[in-house]
Write a protein that holds these residues in place. Structure first.
Motif, PDB file in Angstrom:
ATOM      1  N   GLU A 118      -4.751  -5.893   0.692  1.00 49.04           N
ATOM      2  CA  GLU A 118      -4.942  -7.135   1.471  1.00 49.04           C
ATOM      3  C   GLU A 118      -5.062  -8.390   0.606  1.00 49.04           C
ATOM      4  OE1 GLU A 118      -6.678  -4.158   1.920  1.00 49.04           O
ATOM      5  OE2 GLU A 118      -7.873  -4.355   3.734  1.00 49.04           O
ATOM      6  N   TRP A 119      -5.154  -8.238  -0.709  1.00 47.68           N
ATOM      7  CA  TRP A 119      -5.378  -9.422  -1.557  1.00 47.68           C
ATOM      8  C   TRP A 119      -4.239  -9.584  -2.579  1.00 47.68           C
ATOM      9  CZ3 TRP A 119      -8.947  -5.702  -0.234  1.00 47.68           C
ATOM     10  CH2 TRP A 119      -9.851  -6.106   0.752  1.00 47.68           C
ATOM     11  N   SER A 176       0.766  -1.245   0.000  1.00 40.36           N
ATOM     12  CA  SER A 176       0.000   0.000   0.000  1.00 40.36           C
ATOM     13  C   SER A 176       0.803   1.305   0.000  1.00 40.36           C
ATOM     14  CB  SER A 176      -0.991   0.003   1.150  1.00 40.36           C
ATOM     15  OG  SER A 176      -1.877   1.067   0.946  1.00 40.36           O
ATOM     16  N   ARG A 184      -6.090  -0.640  -1.713  1.00 41.75           N
ATOM     17  CA  ARG A 184      -6.099  -1.700  -0.700  1.00 41.75           C
ATOM     18  C   ARG A 184      -5.174  -2.840  -1.111  1.00 41.75           C
ATOM     19  NH1 ARG A 184     -10.771  -0.924   2.774  1.00 41.75           N
ATOM     20  NH2 ARG A 184     -10.001  -2.852   3.738  1.00 41.75           N
TER      21      ARG A 184
END
Ligand code: PLP
Length: 283
Positions: free
Chosen positions: A209-210, A177, A207
């Motif tokens: 997170e993936w 990020s 984002r």
């Protein structure tokens, strides 16, 4: 353009910013499965220019090319496959050699990452605005795969033009990020400055997170998500870009970060060739 995807709008817009008489060759760089390099090769063929590509990857890739690389080869591009760490030097030498040989290369930034490339997505958002004019449907949230950041920067600036209060969420396909967000913000502000846009800039939501292990890596969750969406929607995602973005979308809804009942627009950025050349599916 064959294979489609978000790089198509970028190259169309980038080439509109320069007169065709100013160059005889398009030269650029990327990975062996780069969507950007595929569209540059196809565009060069379409407009009758030479195309030179510097690709990082395994040398053997060219022996049995698949996906984007196969299309680059079919389109007649001159392809140089080099190790990742020597790409930049090899590319700069290539540009220099072209000039010495009397050619007039137009250097297309890697990934189409430039203000013109981002402006393509200001225009795209405007098209969406026109499409939705007849309805009273305005998205509360738009979600898409975000990489180098020009797509997200352009979409964000496009939302400013439309004055929609829509929340734009870029799901990182590889960058953590702080770096990824900074890249989007930098381009977003450049686009706003170029277009002399009034008003307050918006907060960029990027984002990470993936990431699923990083760029061009996919987890079981991404693969399951791709199968699920194909089976239930007849919509095809890919493991490098859109699969991660959709996985992020499902997670955000499940966690309640996107409340149920919100109008969500998934902005599909392509990636079909990345699916077709991927090593994850099968036995
Ligand atoms: C299919 C696809 N989706 C999304 C992206 C991300 O676009 P950007 O680099 O503008 O963030 C890319 C970039 O390579 C892409 O090829």
């Amino acid at each position: 353009m064959s294979g489609g995807g978000n790089k198509v709008r970028k190259i169309e817009r980038i080439l509109r910013s320069i007169s065709p008489s100013n160059y005889d060759t398009l030269i650029t760089h990327g990975g062996v499965q780069s969507n950007h390099c595929r569209v540059v090769a196809l565009k060069a063929a379409e407009v009758g220019k030479k195309c030179i590509l510097y690709l990082h990857g395994e040398d053997e890739a060219l022996r049995r090319p698949s996906g984007n690389l196969l299309i680059m080869a079919l389109a007649g591009a001159e392809i140089h496959v080099v190790p990742h760490k020597t790409l930049w030097d090899a590319f700069n030498c290539g540009v220099e050699e072209c000039r010495k040989a009397g050619m007039r290369p137009f250097v297309v930034p890697g990934g189409g990452h430039c203000v013109a490339g981002a402006e393509a997505y200001v225009e795209a958002m405007n098209e969406l605005g026109n499409e939705l004019k007849q309805s009273d449907w305005i998205p509360d949230v738009i979600i898409h795969a975000s990489g180098t950041g020009a797509t997200q920067a352009g979409l964000a600036a496009g939302l400013d033009v439309l004055s929609w209060p829509t929340r734009l969420i870029g799901i990182s396909v590889g960058r953590p990020s702080p770096r990824g967000k900074a890249a989007v913000e930098e381009m977003y502000h450049e686009v706003r400055d170029t277009l002399r846009m009034p008003g307050q800039p918006r907060e960029i939501e990027f984002r990470d997170e993936w990431l699923c292990g990083g760029y061009e890596q996919a987890s079981d969750d991404v693969l399951a998500c791709i199968r699920h969406v194909a089976e239930t929607e007849g919509m095809i995602l890919d493991p490098t870009y859109t699969g991660k973005a959709f996985l992020g979308l499902i997670d955000l809804v499940n966690k309640g970060e996107i409340p149920r009942g919100k109008r969500v627009l998934f902005w599909h950025t392509g990636g079909l060739m990345n699916l077709l050349s991927c090593r994850y599916f099968g036995t």
